[in-house]
Design a protein around this motif. Structure first.
Motif, PDB file in Angstrom:
ATOM      1  N   SER A   1      16.803  59.840  43.687  1.00 38.92           N
ATOM      2  CA  SER A   1      17.478  60.951  44.373  1.00 38.92           C
ATOM      3  C   SER A   1      17.190  60.869  45.863  1.00 38.92           C
ATOM      4  CB  SER A   1      16.984  62.293  43.836  1.00 38.92           C
ATOM      5  OG  SER A   1      17.453  62.492  42.535  1.00 38.92           O
ATOM      6  N   GLY A   2      18.217  61.060  46.673  1.00 38.45           N
ATOM      7  CA  GLY A   2      18.087  60.980  48.127  1.00 38.45           C
ATOM      8  C   GLY A   2      18.663  59.670  48.637  1.00 38.45           C
ATOM      9  N   LYS A   3      18.929  59.643  49.929  1.00 43.26           N
ATOM     10  CA  LYS A   3      19.486  58.442  50.557  1.00 43.26           C
ATOM     11  C   LYS A   3      18.389  57.776  51.375  1.00 43.26           C
ATOM     12  CE  LYS A   3      23.203  56.872  53.583  1.00 43.26           C
ATOM     13  NZ  LYS A   3      24.343  57.275  54.406  1.00 43.26           N
ATOM     14  N   PHE A   4      17.983  56.585  50.939  1.00 47.02           N
ATOM     15  CA  PHE A   4      16.913  55.842  51.598  1.00 47.02           C
ATOM     16  C   PHE A   4      17.445  54.490  52.062  1.00 47.02           C
ATOM     17  CE2 PHE A   4      14.957  58.697  48.506  1.00 47.02           C
ATOM     18  CZ  PHE A   4      14.114  59.414  49.331  1.00 47.02           C
ATOM     19  N   GLU A   5      17.786  54.427  53.336  1.00 41.35           N
ATOM     20  CA  GLU A   5      18.269  53.165  53.898  1.00 41.35           C
ATOM     21  C   GLU A   5      17.088  52.229  54.105  1.00 41.35           C
ATOM     22  OE1 GLU A   5      20.493  54.690  57.240  1.00 41.35           O
ATOM     23  OE2 GLU A   5      22.320  54.736  56.020  1.00 41.35           O
ATOM     24  N   ALA A   6      17.373  50.961  54.309  1.00 38.62           N
ATOM     25  CA  ALA A   6      16.340  49.932  54.396  1.00 38.62           C
ATOM     26  C   ALA A   6      15.270  50.252  55.436  1.00 38.62           C
ATOM     27  CB  ALA A   6      16.976  48.574  54.688  1.00 38.62           C
ATOM     28  N   ALA A   7      15.679  50.720  56.599  1.00 37.64           N
ATOM     29  CA  ALA A   7      14.705  51.020  57.655  1.00 37.64           C
ATOM     30  C   ALA A   7      13.712  52.086  57.201  1.00 37.64           C
ATOM     31  CB  ALA A   7      15.421  51.467  58.930  1.00 37.64           C
ATOM     32  N   ALA A   8      14.195  53.112  56.496  1.00 39.17           N
ATOM     33  CA  ALA A   8      13.315  54.177  56.000  1.00 39.17           C
ATOM     34  C   ALA A   8      12.390  53.657  54.907  1.00 39.17           C
ATOM     35  CB  ALA A   8      14.152  55.339  55.473  1.00 39.17           C
ATOM     36  N   VAL A   9      12.899  52.777  54.053  1.00 35.22           N
ATOM     37  CA  VAL A   9      12.074  52.183  52.994  1.00 35.22           C
ATOM     38  C   VAL A   9      10.952  51.354  53.609  1.00 35.22           C
ATOM     39  CG1 VAL A   9      12.081  50.508  51.091  1.00 35.22           C
ATOM     40  CG2 VAL A   9      13.919  52.198  51.263  1.00 35.22           C
ATOM     41  N   ILE A  10      11.286  50.514  54.561  1.00 44.07           N
ATOM     42  CA  ILE A  10      10.281  49.661  55.212  1.00 44.07           C
ATOM     43  C   ILE A  10       9.264  50.516  55.956  1.00 44.07           C
ATOM     44  CG2 ILE A  10       9.954  47.928  57.033  1.00 44.07           C
ATOM     45  CD1 ILE A  10      12.685  46.729  56.049  1.00 44.07           C
ATOM     46  N   GLU A  11       9.732  51.541  56.623  1.00 43.10           N
ATOM     47  CA  GLU A  11       8.824  52.443  57.337  1.00 43.10           C
ATOM     48  C   GLU A  11       7.852  53.116  56.363  1.00 43.10           C
ATOM     49  OE1 GLU A  11       9.224  56.587  59.785  1.00 43.10           O
ATOM     50  OE2 GLU A  11      10.714  55.026  60.226  1.00 43.10           O
ATOM     51  N   ALA A  12       8.349  53.566  55.212  1.00 42.23           N
ATOM     52  CA  ALA A  12       7.497  54.211  54.208  1.00 42.23           C
ATOM     53  C   ALA A  12       6.473  53.230  53.641  1.00 42.23           C
ATOM     54  CB  ALA A  12       8.352  54.789  53.087  1.00 42.23           C
ATOM     55  N   ILE A  13       6.893  52.001  53.407  1.00 43.37           N
ATOM     56  CA  ILE A  13       5.965  50.975  52.900  1.00 43.37           C
ATOM     57  C   ILE A  13       4.862  50.735  53.918  1.00 43.37           C
ATOM     58  CG2 ILE A  13       5.743  48.515  52.330  1.00 43.37           C
ATOM     59  CD1 ILE A  13       8.646  48.735  51.165  1.00 43.37           C
ATOM     60  N   ASN A  14       5.238  50.545  55.170  1.00 47.20           N
ATOM     61  CA  ASN A  14       4.249  50.280  56.229  1.00 47.20           C
ATOM     62  C   ASN A  14       3.321  51.466  56.470  1.00 47.20           C
ATOM     63  OD1 ASN A  14       5.082  47.626  56.716  1.00 47.20           O
ATOM     64  ND2 ASN A  14       6.653  48.287  58.153  1.00 47.20           N
ATOM     65  N   ALA A  15       3.846  52.675  56.338  1.00 42.83           N
ATOM     66  CA  ALA A  15       3.041  53.883  56.575  1.00 42.83           C
ATOM     67  C   ALA A  15       2.077  54.182  55.428  1.00 42.83           C
ATOM     68  CB  ALA A  15       3.956  55.079  56.794  1.00 42.83           C
ATOM     69  N   ASN A  16       2.246  53.497  54.301  1.00 41.48           N
ATOM     70  CA  ASN A  16       1.419  53.746  53.115  1.00 41.48           C
ATOM     71  C   ASN A  16       0.656  52.498  52.682  1.00 41.48           C
ATOM     72  OD1 ASN A  16       2.006  56.623  52.037  1.00 41.48           O
ATOM     73  ND2 ASN A  16       3.995  55.822  52.702  1.00 41.48           N
ATOM     74  N   SER A  17       0.083  51.808  53.646  1.00 41.56           N
ATOM     75  CA  SER A  17      -0.785  50.647  53.384  1.00 41.56           C
ATOM     76  C   SER A  17      -0.118  49.528  52.598  1.00 41.56           C
ATOM     77  CB  SER A  17      -2.062  51.099  52.666  1.00 41.56           C
ATOM     78  OG  SER A  17      -2.724  52.081  53.428  1.00 41.56           O
ATOM     79  N   GLY A  18       1.175  49.340  52.808  1.00 39.78           N
ATOM     80  CA  GLY A  18       1.852  48.179  52.235  1.00 39.78           C
ATOM     81  C   GLY A  18       2.584  48.408  50.927  1.00 39.78           C
ATOM     82  N   SER A  19       2.536  49.626  50.385  1.00 37.26           N
ATOM     83  CA  SER A  19       3.339  49.911  49.188  1.00 37.26           C
ATOM     84  C   SER A  19       3.697  51.382  49.166  1.00 37.26           C
ATOM     85  CB  SER A  19       2.595  49.525  47.907  1.00 37.26           C
ATOM     86  OG  SER A  19       1.500  50.379  47.679  1.00 37.26           O
ATOM     87  N   PHE A  20       4.805  51.674  48.532  1.00 33.61           N
ATOM     88  CA  PHE A  20       5.299  53.041  48.475  1.00 33.61           C
ATOM     89  C   PHE A  20       5.878  53.266  47.089  1.00 33.61           C
ATOM     90  CE2 PHE A  20       8.627  56.284  49.357  1.00 33.61           C
ATOM     91  CZ  PHE A  20       7.797  57.299  49.803  1.00 33.61           C
ATOM     92  N   THR A  21       5.457  54.326  46.431  1.00 35.39           N
ATOM     93  CA  THR A  21       5.904  54.622  45.079  1.00 35.39           C
ATOM     94  C   THR A  21       6.986  55.690  45.111  1.00 35.39           C
ATOM     95  OG1 THR A  21       3.706  54.083  44.216  1.00 35.39           O
ATOM     96  CG2 THR A  21       5.145  55.383  42.788  1.00 35.39           C
ATOM     97  N   VAL A  22       8.077  55.434  44.392  1.00 37.60           N
ATOM     98  CA  VAL A  22       9.152  56.408  44.266  1.00 37.60           C
ATOM     99  C   VAL A  22       9.375  56.713  42.791  1.00 37.60           C
ATOM    100  CG1 VAL A  22      10.346  55.772  46.405  1.00 37.60           C
ATOM    101  CG2 VAL A  22      10.948  54.611  44.284  1.00 37.60           C
ATOM    102  N   THR A  23       9.742  57.941  42.523  1.00 36.45           N
ATOM    103  CA  THR A  23      10.073  58.349  41.156  1.00 36.45           C
ATOM    104  C   THR A  23      11.581  58.272  40.993  1.00 36.45           C
ATOM    105  OG1 THR A  23       8.158  59.808  41.099  1.00 36.45           O
ATOM    106  CG2 THR A  23       9.855  60.186  39.438  1.00 36.45           C
ATOM    107  N   THR A  24      12.008  57.625  39.928  1.00 28.69           N
ATOM    108  CA  THR A  24      13.431  57.431  39.689  1.00 28.69           C
ATOM    109  C   THR A  24      14.028  58.632  38.963  1.00 28.69           C
ATOM    110  OG1 THR A  24      13.141  56.406  37.512  1.00 28.69           O
ATOM    111  CG2 THR A  24      13.013  54.948  39.454  1.00 28.69           C
ATOM    112  N   VAL A  25      15.342  58.669  38.882  1.00 23.74           N
ATOM    113  CA  VAL A  25      16.039  59.714  38.146  1.00 23.74           C
ATOM    114  C   VAL A  25      15.626  59.669  36.674  1.00 23.74           C
ATOM    115  CG1 VAL A  25      18.342  60.468  37.382  1.00 23.74           C
ATOM    116  CG2 VAL A  25      17.968  59.804  39.766  1.00 23.74           C
ATOM    117  N   GLN A  26      15.308  58.511  36.161  1.00 22.87           N
ATOM    118  CA  GLN A  26      14.883  58.344  34.767  1.00 22.87           C
ATOM    119  C   GLN A  26      13.522  58.983  34.527  1.00 22.87           C
ATOM    120  OE1 GLN A  26      12.234  56.148  33.864  1.00 22.87           O
ATOM    121  NE2 GLN A  26      12.561  56.055  31.659  1.00 22.87           N
ATOM    122  N   GLY A  27      12.684  59.044  35.570  1.00 22.50           N
ATOM    123  CA  GLY A  27      11.375  59.687  35.439  1.00 22.50           C
ATOM    124  C   GLY A  27      10.190  58.777  35.670  1.00 22.50           C
TER     125      GLY A  27
END
Length: 192
Positions: free
Chosen positions: A120-146
């Motif tokens: 859920s939500g719109k996450f373009e590549a730049a935002a994904v990369i920024e989130a990964i870098n801001a969280n010590s190299g990995s970022f966890t997202v919860t999918t619609v499936q759960g």
């Protein structure tokens, strides 16, 4: 001497006539534009399902979305981020997997796999990369499936690690749709 004066006058007159002819043409084109009816065409961006359906690389995904009954959901308002497996990604599954998933009795399993590719939500590549870098190299997202997906960077590529430890690479990023964004994957990721 008069011979030489006449020649430049003839050349100048010829140029003047040519340039006047060009001006007449320009004016005529402007008048034609003024005389025509102006119609405003509103450009509409297709939704996620329409974008996928318009790309031959996603034909297996579109067939699966239809079989799971998710067309209306993924055509909805959103916004959604879809990590969309290409046809090549589906071909990497064990033989017969896709065919079995498309059977009516596998609809629940298929729906779970497909919604595991949607956030859920719109996450373009730049935002994904920024989130990964801001969280010590990995970022966890919860999918619609759960279930969760872990996003990381390897050699500049966004990698998704699924609940079973499998990985997929984003091969095309930021395919825009009216209700979100699509990132194409080289593999199908699997929930628990």
């Amino acid at each position: 001497m008069k011979k030489y004066k006449v020649l430049p006058v003839i050349v100048f007159s010829g140029l003047l006539l040519i340039s006047c002819g060009e001006k007449k043409k320009e004016i005529k084109e402007e008048v034609m534009e003024v005389g025509t009816e102006v119609v405003v065409v509103e450009e509409v961006t297709p939704n996620i399902v329409e974008v996928a359906a318009g790309n031959d690389n996603f034909s297996t995904l579109v067939t699966a979305v239809q079989a799971a009954g998710l067309v209306e959901t993924l055509s909805g308002e959103g916004p959604f981020t879809v990590f969309a497996p290409t046809n090549d990604a589906f071909e990497k599954l064990p033989e017969g997997t896709v065919e079995n998933l498309l059977l009516p009795e596998s609809k629940e399993t298929l729906t779970g796999i497909l919604t595991y590719h949607v956030v859920s939500g719109k996450f373009e590549a730049a935002a994904v990369i920024e989130a990964i870098n801001a969280n010590s190299g990995s970022f966890t997202v919860t999918t619609v499936q759960g279930n969760d997906i872990v996003l990381s960077l390897v050699d500049g590529n966004v990698i998704l690690t699924d609940a079973k430890g499998g990985t997929a690479t984003v091969v095309i990023a930021d395919v825009t749709a009216s209700n979100g964004v699509i990132h194409a994957l080289d593999r199908v990721i699997m929930p628990e």
